[in-house]
Design an enzyme around this catalytic site. Structure first.
Site, PDB file in Angstrom:
ATOM      1  N   CYS A 173      -1.031  -4.027  -7.799  1.00 12.65           N
ATOM      2  CA  CYS A 173      -0.430  -2.768  -7.355  1.00 12.65           C
ATOM      3  C   CYS A 173      -0.258  -1.823  -8.553  1.00 12.65           C
ATOM      4  O   CYS A 173      -1.249  -1.455  -9.186  1.00 12.65           O
ATOM      5  CB  CYS A 173       0.881  -3.026  -6.622  1.00 12.65           C
ATOM      6  N   HIS A 190      -1.100  -5.905  -2.326  1.00  7.18           N
ATOM      7  CA  HIS A 190      -0.086  -6.918  -2.611  1.00  7.18           C
ATOM      8  C   HIS A 190      -0.584  -8.262  -2.079  1.00  7.18           C
ATOM      9  O   HIS A 190      -0.368  -8.586  -0.908  1.00  7.18           O
ATOM     10  CB  HIS A 190       1.234  -6.556  -1.927  1.00  7.18           C
ATOM     11  N   GLU A 226       0.589 -11.160  -2.482  1.00  3.55           N
ATOM     12  CA  GLU A 226       1.706 -12.020  -2.065  1.00  3.55           C
ATOM     13  C   GLU A 226       2.205 -11.683  -0.659  1.00  3.55           C
ATOM     14  O   GLU A 226       2.937 -12.470  -0.054  1.00  3.55           O
ATOM     15  CB  GLU A 226       2.854 -11.919  -3.077  1.00  3.55           C
TER      16      GLU A 226
END
Length: 212
Positions: free
Chosen positions: A80, A190, A192
């Site tokens: 990011c 992202h 995650e």
């Protein structure tokens, strides 16, 4: 391995995802300790927020001086804002000089961006979108050529060297959503927060020797 903590972004969610995917015996540390960062065998560089604040934090902690060597000598993953900061300059905050590890600049999405059907797109670009593989890379192993990832951003990177672009995403126009150079890999999304495809990517990173 170490997750670099400079106070920008949802670092604990990144740490949890990495620990979930880490092979037996690998320790994942969230840290701002320069000695620990310098000795880590691989590094994750996440980030959310404003570029000016991020650069100020990196300079205050002294991390900015370490990153050029670290990103060139071991597996390194920018996420990011951690992708954007790798470039030379961003238009955010009136213009900010960045780390300069990847030639290029960071620009805001056009205010009147439209999709293929002529509908105006919202800025920030938020939600799920496809990352389309445009160059082979070890971190793509086991992922489809068009994989779904989660994005939240108003700015996108414009690398000066096209051969450093390994993934692209369409939002109004096409932008470089994944870039790579040597042992350095970075994505605008992202991982995650990106379900199975994101976790597979992190799993690949944790087993990657940095070769490409």
């Amino acid at each position: 391995m170490a997750v670099i903590d400079y106070g920008m972004g949802n670092l604990h969610s990144v740490e949890r995802a990495l620990r979930h995917e880490a092979p037996p015996g690998m320790h994942v540390l969230l840290t701002d300790d320069l000695s620990v960062i310098g000795e880590a065998d691989r590094l994750v560089f996440p980030g959310q927020g404003a570029a000016a604040d991020a650069m100020e934090a990196l300079r205050r902690l002294g991390i900015d001086r370490m990153l050029p060597e670290l990103a060139a000598t071991r597996p390194f993953f920018g996420m990011c804002l951690g992708q954007q900061i790798l470039l030379d300059w961003t238009a955010e905050n009136g213009g900010v000089d960045l780390l300069g590890l990847i030639p290029g600049r960071v620009e805001r999405f056009p205010e009147r961006a439209i999709d293929n059907e002529g509908r105006r797109l919202k800025i920030p670009h938020m939600g799920w979108n496809v990352v389309r593989r445009v160059r082979e890379h070890p971190l793509w192993q086991g992922l489809p050529r068009e994989a779904w990832f989660y994005f939240v951003h108003s700015y996108r990177v414009l690398p000066a060297q096209g051969d450093q672009i390994v993934g692209e995403t369409d939002y109004g126009d096409t932008f470089a959503s994944a870039i790579a150079d040597g042992p350095m890999f970075a994505m605008q999304c992202h991982p995650e927060k990106s379900s199975a495809d994101g976790l597979r990517l992190l799993n690949n990173f944790l087993r990657w020797d940095g070769g490409w």
